[in-house]
Design a protein around this motif. Structure first.
Motif, PDB file in Angstrom:
ATOM      1  N   MET A   1       0.909  -1.223  -0.215  1.00  0.00           N
ATOM      2  CA  MET A   1      -0.182  -0.019   0.004  1.00  0.00           C
ATOM      3  C   MET A   1       0.795   1.351  -0.102  1.00  0.00           C
ATOM      4  O   MET A   1       0.717   2.367  -0.692  1.00  0.00           O
ATOM      5  N   LEU A   2       2.038   1.324   0.860  1.00  0.00           N
ATOM      6  CA  LEU A   2       2.846   2.284   0.837  1.00  0.00           C
ATOM      7  C   LEU A   2       3.512   2.672  -0.595  1.00  0.00           C
ATOM      8  O   LEU A   2       3.669   3.790  -0.852  1.00  0.00           O
ATOM      9  N   SER A   3       3.938   1.604  -1.141  1.00  0.00           N
ATOM     10  CA  SER A   3       4.742   1.638  -2.552  1.00  0.00           C
ATOM     11  C   SER A   3       3.656   2.336  -3.376  1.00  0.00           C
ATOM     12  O   SER A   3       4.143   2.787  -4.404  1.00  0.00           O
ATOM     13  N   LEU A   4       2.490   2.134  -3.150  1.00  0.00           N
ATOM     14  CA  LEU A   4       1.440   2.553  -4.334  1.00  0.00           C
ATOM     15  C   LEU A   4       1.076   3.958  -3.874  1.00  0.00           C
ATOM     16  O   LEU A   4       0.911   4.760  -4.894  1.00  0.00           O
ATOM     17  N   THR A   5       0.893   4.386  -2.667  1.00  0.00           N
ATOM     18  CA  THR A   5       0.369   5.623  -2.484  1.00  0.00           C
ATOM     19  C   THR A   5       1.412   6.647  -1.926  1.00  0.00           C
ATOM     20  O   THR A   5       1.078   7.758  -1.994  1.00  0.00           O
ATOM     21  N   ALA A   6       2.796   6.179  -1.556  1.00  0.00           N
ATOM     22  CA  ALA A   6       3.442   7.144  -1.103  1.00  0.00           C
ATOM     23  C   ALA A   6       4.142   8.236  -2.207  1.00  0.00           C
ATOM     24  O   ALA A   6       4.431   9.394  -1.791  1.00  0.00           O
TER      25      ALA A   6
ATOM     26  N   THR B   1      -5.897   8.314  -8.438  1.00  0.00           N
ATOM     27  CA  THR B   1      -6.600   9.045  -9.615  1.00  0.00           C
ATOM     28  C   THR B   1      -7.659   8.513 -10.118  1.00  0.00           C
ATOM     29  O   THR B   1      -7.996   7.334  -9.827  1.00  0.00           O
ATOM     30  N   VAL B   2      -8.610   9.234 -11.005  1.00  0.00           N
ATOM     31  CA  VAL B   2      -9.723   8.595 -11.575  1.00  0.00           C
ATOM     32  C   VAL B   2      -9.256   7.678 -12.842  1.00  0.00           C
ATOM     33  O   VAL B   2      -9.969   6.549 -12.744  1.00  0.00           O
ATOM     34  N   ALA B   3      -8.077   7.818 -13.168  1.00  0.00           N
ATOM     35  CA  ALA B   3      -7.412   6.800 -14.243  1.00  0.00           C
ATOM     36  C   ALA B   3      -7.132   5.628 -13.703  1.00  0.00           C
ATOM     37  O   ALA B   3      -7.366   4.540 -14.034  1.00  0.00           O
ATOM     38  N   ASP B   4      -6.519   5.685 -12.252  1.00  0.00           N
ATOM     39  CA  ASP B   4      -6.252   4.554 -11.562  1.00  0.00           C
ATOM     40  C   ASP B   4      -7.433   3.676 -11.156  1.00  0.00           C
ATOM     41  O   ASP B   4      -7.592   2.357 -11.244  1.00  0.00           O
ATOM     42  N   ALA B   5      -8.642   4.428 -10.726  1.00  0.00           N
ATOM     43  CA  ALA B   5      -9.949   3.685 -10.272  1.00  0.00           C
ATOM     44  C   ALA B   5     -10.499   3.011 -11.491  1.00  0.00           C
ATOM     45  O   ALA B   5     -10.938   1.931 -11.433  1.00  0.00           O
TER      46      ALA B   5
ATOM     47  N   ASN C   1     -11.089  -5.636 -12.610  1.00  0.00           N
ATOM     48  CA  ASN C   1     -11.627  -6.428 -11.713  1.00  0.00           C
ATOM     49  C   ASN C   1     -13.251  -6.497 -12.145  1.00  0.00           C
ATOM     50  O   ASN C   1     -13.906  -6.931 -11.283  1.00  0.00           O
ATOM     51  N   LYS C   2     -13.421  -6.463 -13.451  1.00  0.00           N
ATOM     52  CA  LYS C   2     -14.843  -6.206 -13.845  1.00  0.00           C
ATOM     53  C   LYS C   2     -15.662  -7.584 -13.603  1.00  0.00           C
ATOM     54  O   LYS C   2     -16.973  -7.304 -13.280  1.00  0.00           O
ATOM     55  N   THR C   3     -15.126  -8.563 -13.639  1.00  0.00           N
ATOM     56  CA  THR C   3     -15.779  -9.908 -13.397  1.00  0.00           C
ATOM     57  C   THR C   3     -16.100 -10.309 -11.877  1.00  0.00           C
ATOM     58  O   THR C   3     -16.727 -10.771 -11.537  1.00  0.00           O
TER      59      THR C   3
ATOM     60  N   ALA D   1      -1.014  -3.548  -7.392  1.00  0.00           N
ATOM     61  CA  ALA D   1      -1.447  -2.780  -6.310  1.00  0.00           C
ATOM     62  C   ALA D   1      -2.768  -2.131  -6.516  1.00  0.00           C
ATOM     63  O   ALA D   1      -3.678  -2.220  -5.441  1.00  0.00           O
ATOM     64  N   VAL D   2      -2.699  -1.358  -7.593  1.00  0.00           N
ATOM     65  CA  VAL D   2      -4.209  -0.606  -7.756  1.00  0.00           C
ATOM     66  C   VAL D   2      -5.280  -1.454  -8.108  1.00  0.00           C
ATOM     67  O   VAL D   2      -6.450  -1.338  -7.182  1.00  0.00           O
ATOM     68  N   THR D   3      -5.083  -2.752  -8.636  1.00  0.00           N
ATOM     69  CA  THR D   3      -6.253  -3.706  -8.881  1.00  0.00           C
ATOM     70  C   THR D   3      -6.751  -4.511  -7.477  1.00  0.00           C
ATOM     71  O   THR D   3      -7.655  -4.282  -7.206  1.00  0.00           O
ATOM     72  N   ARG D   4      -5.599  -4.653  -6.564  1.00  0.00           N
ATOM     73  CA  ARG D   4      -5.789  -4.961  -5.322  1.00  0.00           C
ATOM     74  C   ARG D   4      -6.691  -4.133  -4.287  1.00  0.00           C
ATOM     75  O   ARG D   4      -7.526  -4.360  -3.694  1.00  0.00           O
ATOM     76  N   LEU D   5      -6.315  -2.816  -4.544  1.00  0.00           N
ATOM     77  CA  LEU D   5      -6.879  -1.968  -3.582  1.00  0.00           C
ATOM     78  C   LEU D   5      -8.368  -1.273  -4.102  1.00  0.00           C
ATOM     79  O   LEU D   5      -9.164  -1.329  -3.211  1.00  0.00           O
TER      80      LEU D   5
END
Length: 351
Positions: free
Chosen positions: A88-93, A222-226, A233-235, A195-199
């Motif tokens: 999580m820190l690697s993603l958000t920091a 970001t919106v792009a990340d979301a 994760n669409k399935t 990490a984005v996919t997991r979060l």
């Protein structure tokens, strides 16, 4: 489906009224991250989602490091699990550091000062030591690193973001810091996309129905990340559209299972309020002018709708609860709230 139905599903998916968890770490793991700068309130946020909650049980999990507390989203304090903290820190920091850059410059904290402070932290904390802010400030001052104004907070937060330190056990009422390597196992690094996919998945499963903007507000990404995370994760996710707005949630959720009854004394910054940019689903139209009181103070929720604020005066043998409803409560509402009050007292070992 209406906005109150959205509120009912959120209460259900956050496990406030069904299938509660047995252990504090189970709550935090399911929620992924829980806002925690108001410490005593944040412990109650965990307790609300437990089958048989007790403040001492939550405190023990934090003391032993089963749950960690650090700056990880937006940024502010959050509870996270040791096995989640690194990815999580690697993603958000990086985004947090970019947002803090002006503050670093204003306080004249350079990379050289940061690196020197990291050496001080490592030397002072190695061997399982856990030190308070005062003790850490003394070690920094001894190394000729100034800690006046806001600088100590900056140095500590930066060390958290760099995965050097995290929360230790409390000493009395004082918070401590410890080396992350001594509190959390080293976990395999994952890619940013993973990490984005997991979060994204864990947020929408535990907090949904929620919008892309809600996720951005909660995570600081970001919106792009979301959108990337949702697509991958669409399935595993489903969506509903209300008033032209699309809401996402776990694909395995039963729309008919959400319950509308019950009352909760929500702590300040509870995930049911703070984790969404738009909170209209949980707030009746007539109360939306009280958004500040709802956002920044503990709230009373009855039948999945906010009906007022509350406060508590904690004594050794008793807890006085003051209710501050926005409108007059009826008999059924008062009875439901009384049950919530007793649950809060029991959590704190009274009654």
């Amino acid at each position: 489906m209406t906005k109150p139905d959205i509120a009912s599903l959120r209460v259900y998916n956050q496990h406030l009224n069904h299938d509660k968890f047995k252990k504090p770490e189970d709550v935090v793991g399911y929620m992924c991250a829980m806002q925690a700068q108001e410490y005593t309130h944040a412990k109650w946020a965990i307790g609300l989602r437990m089958l048989s909650p007790a403040d001492k049980m939550v405190e023990k999990a934090i003391t032993t490091g089963t749950i960690l507390r650090t700056h990880v989203l937006r940024p502010t304090w959050h509870f996270v699990l040791p096995q989640d903290i690194r990815w999580m820190l690697s993603l958000t920091a990086p985004r947090i550091n970019a947002g803090n850059a002006a503050m670093y410059k204003k306080q004249e904290v350079t990379d050289a000062i940061f690196n020197k402070s990291f050496d001080v932290f490592t030397k002072a904390l190695q061997g399982g030591k856990q030190l308070t802010r005062t003790e850490i400030a003394a070690a920094l001052n001894q190394a000729n690193i100034a800690t006046d104004d806001f600088r100590l907070t900056i140095l500590l937060m930066k060390a958290e973001l760099e995965q050097l330190i995290c929360s230790g056990a409390r000493q009395g009422k004082q918070f401590t810091y410890a080396l992350l390597d001594e509190r959390a196992p080293v976990t395999p690094a994952i890619s940013r996309d993973e990490a984005v996919t997991r979060l994204v998945l864990r947020y929408f499963k535990s907090h949904g129905p929620a919008t892309v903007n809600d996720f951005v507000h909660w995570s600081g990404l970001t919106v792009a990340d979301a959108k990337t995370g949702i697509e991958i994760n669409k399935t595993l996710l489903s969506n509903i559209t209300i008033g032209g707005v699309m809401y996402w949630m776990g694909a395995d959720r039963d729309f008919g299972a959400a319950k509308k009854s019950g009352a909760y004394l929500l702590p300040v910054y509870d995930e049911l309020i703070i984790a969404y940019k738009n909170r209209d689903a949980m707030i009746p139209a007539g109360f939306r002018d009280k958004m500040g009181a709802i956002t920044f103070f503990p709230t009373i929720m009855v039948n999945n709708q906010v009906v007022g604020n509350w406060s508590r005066n904690m004594g050794k043998k008793n807890i006085d609860i003051e209710l501050k409803p926005f409108n007059k409560l009826n008999k059924a509402q008062n009875q439901s709230i009384e049950s919530a009050i007793q649950r809060f007292k029991k959590f704190n070992g009274i009654g």
